[in-house]
Design a protein around this motif. Structure first.
Motif, PDB file in Angstrom:
ATOM      1  N   VAL A 157     -34.319  33.738  56.499  1.00 53.90           N
ATOM      2  CA  VAL A 157     -33.436  34.284  55.894  1.00 53.90           C
ATOM      3  C   VAL A 157     -32.246  35.108  57.110  1.00 53.90           C
ATOM      4  O   VAL A 157     -32.682  35.264  58.385  1.00 53.90           O
ATOM      5  N   TYR A 158     -30.469  33.856  56.854  1.00 51.14           N
ATOM      6  CA  TYR A 158     -29.500  34.104  57.837  1.00 51.14           C
ATOM      7  C   TYR A 158     -28.896  35.408  57.572  1.00 51.14           C
ATOM      8  O   TYR A 158     -28.072  34.994  56.268  1.00 51.14           O
ATOM      9  N   ASP A 159     -28.817  36.026  58.363  1.00 48.49           N
ATOM     10  CA  ASP A 159     -27.343  37.551  58.038  1.00 48.49           C
ATOM     11  C   ASP A 159     -26.529  37.074  58.632  1.00 48.49           C
ATOM     12  O   ASP A 159     -26.184  37.387  60.683  1.00 48.49           O
ATOM     13  N   LEU A 160     -24.925  36.420  58.838  1.00 52.67           N
ATOM     14  CA  LEU A 160     -23.723  35.737  59.478  1.00 52.67           C
ATOM     15  C   LEU A 160     -23.513  37.800  60.101  1.00 52.67           C
ATOM     16  O   LEU A 160     -23.288  37.392  61.137  1.00 52.67           O
ATOM     17  N   GLU A 161     -23.557  38.092  59.521  1.00 45.14           N
ATOM     18  CA  GLU A 161     -22.847  39.603  60.388  1.00 45.14           C
ATOM     19  C   GLU A 161     -23.491  40.490  61.301  1.00 45.14           C
ATOM     20  O   GLU A 161     -23.136  40.916  62.110  1.00 45.14           O
ATOM     21  N   LEU A 162     -25.049  40.004  60.908  1.00 44.48           N
ATOM     22  CA  LEU A 162     -26.264  40.871  62.229  1.00 44.48           C
ATOM     23  C   LEU A 162     -26.090  40.157  62.464  1.00 44.48           C
ATOM     24  O   LEU A 162     -26.821  39.985  64.050  1.00 44.48           O
ATOM     25  N   ASP A 163     -26.182  38.108  62.511  1.00 44.39           N
ATOM     26  CA  ASP A 163     -26.210  37.427  63.801  1.00 44.39           C
ATOM     27  C   ASP A 163     -27.783  37.585  63.957  1.00 44.39           C
ATOM     28  O   ASP A 163     -28.361  36.980  65.022  1.00 44.39           O
ATOM     29  N   GLN A 164     -28.513  37.223  62.765  1.00 47.79           N
ATOM     30  CA  GLN A 164     -30.115  37.464  62.806  1.00 47.79           C
ATOM     31  C   GLN A 164     -30.821  36.478  62.076  1.00 47.79           C
ATOM     32  O   GLN A 164     -30.141  37.100  60.419  1.00 47.79           O
ATOM     33  N   VAL A 165     -31.935  35.906  61.989  1.00 50.46           N
ATOM     34  CA  VAL A 165     -32.382  34.997  61.337  1.00 50.46           C
ATOM     35  C   VAL A 165     -33.656  35.565  61.520  1.00 50.46           C
ATOM     36  O   VAL A 165     -34.535  36.103  62.621  1.00 50.46           O
TER      37      VAL A 165
END
Length: 204
Positions: free
Chosen positions: A88-96
């Motif tokens: 799961v890649y959340d671009l807003e959080l820059d977290q995978v």
């Protein structure tokens, strides 16, 4: 598809032969499916404000074991099952976030479609009648999971909608359009490498 999602329980009293006949269209769709690609609109009611949260994106599935669920709006997010892990890649959080599929298979709402094992192994299938020119089926998990049940709407033998119930008043509705069935999906769609600098949580 791990956004908050699900169906209310139902009661069916019928002879085994009748149940088999009623569920045949769903089984036929699953048995003949090799790949599925579509655009989607996802809606979830926000109970506190009586508003609807809406998202749009694209969905690709290649059986068995590979899936990609991309949210394009209102926020970009990518959910990828590569055959062994869920990313799961959340671009807003820059977290995978990453987890082995073996740890969370039961919590993936489309696991009944993603893998080759018989759907009855993990779900009870309850015919849910006809509405909006679709034939509906309710899948109720046989073991505990974070959702209560799932409804699938078929038209002309093809999945058009999926409703996912966390409770009777917490329902996520997904409607598909521009569906492409058994046309194949590039293997590259299911390959994922965390972007440089992204925060990676979970385990491989």
């Amino acid at each position: 598809m791990l956004k908050k999602l699900y169906l209310v329980g139902g009661l069916l009293v019928a002879l085994p032969g009748l149940v088999l006949a009623n569920t045949q269209p769903l089984h036929s769709f699953i048995d003949h499916l090799k790949s599925y690609s579509a655009e989607f609109v996802q809606e979830r009611e926000e109970d506190a404000f009586f508003r609807v949260e809406r998202a749009k994106g694209t969905f690709d599935l290649d059986r068995p074991g590979k899936m990609r669920w991309d949210y394009h709006s209102p926020e970009e997010q990518h959910i990828i099952v590569d055959g062994s892990h869920l990313w799961v890649y959340d671009l807003e959080l820059d977290q995978v976030s990453v987890r082995p599929i073996a740890d969370i298979q039961g919590d993936i709402p489309l696991a009944w479609l993603l893998f080759d094992e018989p759907v009855e192994k993990a779900y009870r299938i309850i015919p849910a009648g006809n509405r909006n020119n679709m034939t509906w089926y309710n899948l109720q998990p046989r073991s505990a999971t974070y959702f209560q049940s799932i409804e699938i709407g078929l038209r002309d033998g093809v999945m058009q909608e999926v409703w996912m119930y966390q409770s009777a008043d917490n329902i996520t509705k997904v409607k598909f359009k521009n569906i492409r069935l058994n046309e194949g999906v590039s293997p590259r769609a299911f390959q994922f490498t965390p972007p440089q600098g992204a925060d990676v949580v979970g385990r491989m």
